[in-house]
Write a protein that holds these residues in place. Structure first.
Motif, PDB file in Angstrom:
ATOM      1  N   TYR A  32      -0.924  -6.508  -4.723  1.00 38.28           N
ATOM      2  CA  TYR A  32      -0.256  -7.390  -3.758  1.00 38.28           C
ATOM      3  C   TYR A  32       0.456  -8.531  -4.468  1.00 38.28           C
ATOM      4  O   TYR A  32       1.583  -8.900  -4.103  1.00 38.28           O
ATOM      5  CB  TYR A  32      -1.295  -7.935  -2.778  1.00 38.28           C
ATOM      6  N   LEU A  49       0.821  -1.204   0.000  1.00 42.60           N
ATOM      7  CA  LEU A  49       0.000   0.000   0.000  1.00 42.60           C
ATOM      8  C   LEU A  49       0.861   1.261   0.000  1.00 42.60           C
ATOM      9  O   LEU A  49       0.568   2.235  -0.705  1.00 42.60           O
ATOM     10  CB  LEU A  49      -0.935   0.007   1.213  1.00 42.60           C
ATOM     11  N   LEU A  72      -6.332  -4.039  -5.445  1.00 40.48           N
ATOM     12  CA  LEU A  72      -5.508  -4.387  -4.280  1.00 40.48           C
ATOM     13  C   LEU A  72      -4.918  -5.780  -4.432  1.00 40.48           C
ATOM     14  O   LEU A  72      -3.757  -6.023  -4.076  1.00 40.48           O
ATOM     15  CB  LEU A  72      -6.342  -4.298  -3.005  1.00 40.48           C
TER      16      LEU A  72
END
Length: 689
Positions: A602, A521, A598
């Protein structure tokens, strides 16, 4: 004043343009040419320093040598406000600084200004403003960049007369910007809702698209001063060059032309004798020669880069001309395709979700999406590494466009064609960046499942939509898996596991780690640019972090939130928290796209590491999501709070466009700086007061 306002409201377009041009000319003279007019105030005699008395003078010039790129002039006694230097030497941008001693600081040379110059080009002279306290006693010129060969000082003049140098490009850009601002105010466009049924709105949208295409053409023009965009078919020596920057697509086309999947590269038999040929440390320690960043498997080299750019650009150019495109031309063609596809995707999303979009926000936001998704950065980086990214960006946008158009179209034949094109987009995306397939799932699932569970449609109608999509996907998937099996004996291996690069990629795998997720993030979203005082004012960070428990690849990078447009994705919480049934499709799409962003971020973080190229995998999805959410929640209403939010959003879009434009000149490869230093310095001078 009242009469001026009345005249402004009555003015026609040609009057607005004339007024914008006159105002731009006034700003050019009053602000950017202020030094020209201010030089006539005060007593600052022009003084040319005699270089012939300096040690090392060679008849016409004073050389600055690689081992000592500094020269000092002592025993001066003159009041100074500018230093003008003419140089000669090799082409390339050199940075340096000016140091002085004066009556207020007589014993210590202190920095007074900096410069950038191209000794071998048009921008071979520079002027630095120096305000001496009293008389100047010492002047030092220091080049801070490393030199490979001498640079020559032709002249050094104190208080040189500054000519009036109108920057034509700057004048036109300011005039254009002022014309847009005046037209928006004159016709109240900031108050209007976007209505695609209006011809004017469609024409404005087309104008915005043309503007974005012109920027792409400008990159093509500026990144190569020779404007040679084609190259001959490479020789075997060029194909087998061990240089890491050899175009992988050139090598792959040559392999296909020879009827083989493996690249025609010489293989060092010592690789097979290594304990682990994928360990760079072992290769370096035993001084084994090899081809960098190619997939090595069972004694042969392969390219693991997606084939889509080869089919889209390289082969068409080769068949038409008998020559190959340069990486610059290939990147530009892919960028043009991507820009058009992104505009189509925005249009499809708008028609699907119908936000109450403000006209000015819609038009300016489309430009911000192009800049905020780093699309121009990918084009300007001019490297085959970015070609699959450009292709993937374009085909992801094409999938979004075709799937949204297909799901809305009521005519069976047209809907079938659009679903087929959506299926082809999936295949081409797999041939560009296979990991981006996750984003097609999250964008397409709510739309396709809506058709599947629509009780108003018969089974036949559902099949008429599903089969045109599934047939190219299945056939393309079979072809890709067969191609993978021919090379790596595995239908799911694209070659990334066998690349000879920084580390053994086979040990990179998926793990569940909150620490790694939070790191992703930060690095993919929050990591800041490194800001500088001089053009291009920002650069990507190369800061290294070793808190991951093991080796993690880290290079040039910055977070997506450095493009303020992308902060709009935080509005997803408002959509996800609503309880209105009419927003079910919006909820599902918003939630799945956010999860896909996301998840892919990742996955890239774990399998790849930290690099702006991995950030670009999710950049378009983030920008599209942010843009749609901003259109949904920001409007120009009568309340002061909504108007303030509207103005802030316009500022956010403008900052995004500005930063995205600067990344054209500051990126991983810095091609503008290296290949066309005169163009780079011309643009830099455009922003200099």
């Amino acid at each position: 004043m009242k009469k001026c306002m009345e005249a402004f409201h009555k003015a026609k377009l040609w009057g607005l343009f004339l007024g914008a041009f006159l105002l731009a000319a006034l700003l050019e003279l009053a602000i950017f040419q202020f030094s020209y007019f201010s030089q006539y105030f005060g007593d600052f005699p022009r003084t040319e320093i005699d270089l012939s008395g300096m040690e090392g003078f060679q008849g016409e010039a004073l050389p600055l040598l690689p081992e000592n790129a500094t020269v000092s002039f002592d025993n001066l006694s003159v009041k100074v406000r500018s230093v003008t230097v003419r140089m000669a030497g090799p082409s390339g941008v050199l940075s340096g600084n000016i140091g002085i001693c004066d009556e207020a600081n007589a014993y210590r040379t202190t920095g007074a200004g900096s410069f950038q110059v191209n000794p071998g080009g048009r921008e071979s002279s520079f002027t630095v403003r120096v305000n001496s306290h009293g008389n100047l006693t010492r002047l030092r010129i220091n080049i801070t960049d490393p030199l490979e060969e001498p640079v020559f000082l032709l002249s050094v003049v104190l208080n040189e007369h500054i000519p009036l140098r109108i920057h034509g490009l700057r004048l036109l850009l300011i005039a254009g910007l002022l014309f847009v601002v005046l037209a928006v105010l004159r016709y109240g466009l900031y108050k209007e809702e976007y209505c695609p049924e209006k011809r004017l709105h469609r024409m404005l949208n087309l104008g915005v698209l043309l503007f974005c295409l012109v920027i792409s053409a400008g990159i093509l023009y500026g990144a190569d001063p020779s404007h040679q965009y084609l190259r001959p078919y490479p020789t075997l020596e060029e194909i087998r060059s061990p240089d890491m920057v050899v175009d992988a697509y050139m090598q792959q086309l040559d392999a296909f032309e020879k009827g083989q999947t493996a690249l025609d590269l010489d293989v060092n038999p010592a690789l097979e004798e290594l304990g682990n040929p994928y360990d760079k440390g072992e290769r370096d320690k035993k001084e084994i020669s090899y081809h960098w960043d190619r997939a090595y498997y069972q004694g042969k080299y392969y390219s693991y880069f997606g084939l889509a750019p080869l089919f889209m650009v390289y082969y068409p150019v080769y068949w038409l001309t008998g020559m190959l495109p340069t990486e610059l031309l290939a990147g530009t063609l892919l960028a043009i395709f991507s820009i058009v596809a992104v505009f189509a995707a925005v249009w499809g999303l708008y028609l699907t979700f119908r936000p109450r979009a403000n006209l000015l926000l819609f038009l300016l936001g489309e430009i911000a999406v192009i800049f905020g998704s780093f699309l121009y950065l990918m084009q300007a980086s001019v490297s085959f590494y970015y070609l699959p990214l450009l292709s993937g960006t374009g085909w992801l946008a094409a999938f979004v466009a075709f799937s949204t158009f297909a799901c809305r179209n009521q005519k069976r034949a047209r809907a079938m064609a659009l679903f087929a094109l959506a299926g082809i987009s999936v295949v081409m995306l797999a041939l560009s960046r296979p990991n981006l397939l996750l984003l097609t799932v999250v964008f397409g699932a709510p739309l396709f499942l809506g058709i599947l569970f629509d009780r108003k449609l018969s089974v036949r109608e559902k099949l008429s939509r599903a089969l045109p999509f599934l047939i190219p996907v299945i056939l393309g998937g079979i072809g890709i898996m067969y191609y993978n099996y021919l090379r790596f004996d595995s239908v799911f291996e694209f070659g990334t596991a066998y690349q000879l690069t920084e580390s053994d990629i086979r040990y990179n795998g998926f793990t569940i780690s909150l620490h790694h997720f939070l790191s992703m993030l930060y690095h993919y979203f929050g990591e800041p640019f490194v800001y500088t005082e001089f053009f291009p004012y920002l650069r990507f960070t190369t800061e290294r972090c070793i808190d991951f428990g093991n080796y993690l690849y880290q290079e040039y990078s910055a977070g997506l939130f450095q493009m303020p447009l992308n902060l709009g994705m935080l509005l997803a919480g408002l959509t996800l928290c609503t309880r209105e049934n009419r927003r079910t499709l919006k909820k599902w799409t918003c939630g799945l796209v956010l999860a896909g962003i996301l998840g892919l971020g990742y996955l890239d973080f774990l399998l790849g590491g930290i690099h702006i190229r991995y950030v670009c995998d999710i950049s378009l999805a983030v920008s599209l999501l942010a843009f749609v959410l901003i259109l949904e929640y920001v409007h120009f209403d009568k309340t002061r709070s909504s108007q303030m939010l509207y103005v802030i959003t316009l500022g956010i879009f403008l900052v995004t466009i500005g930063r995205g434009w600067l990344t054209i000149f500051s990126n991983e490869t810095n091609v503008m700086l290296e290949a066309n230093p005169d163009f780079y310095l011309t643009v830099a001078r455009m922003l200099r007061l």
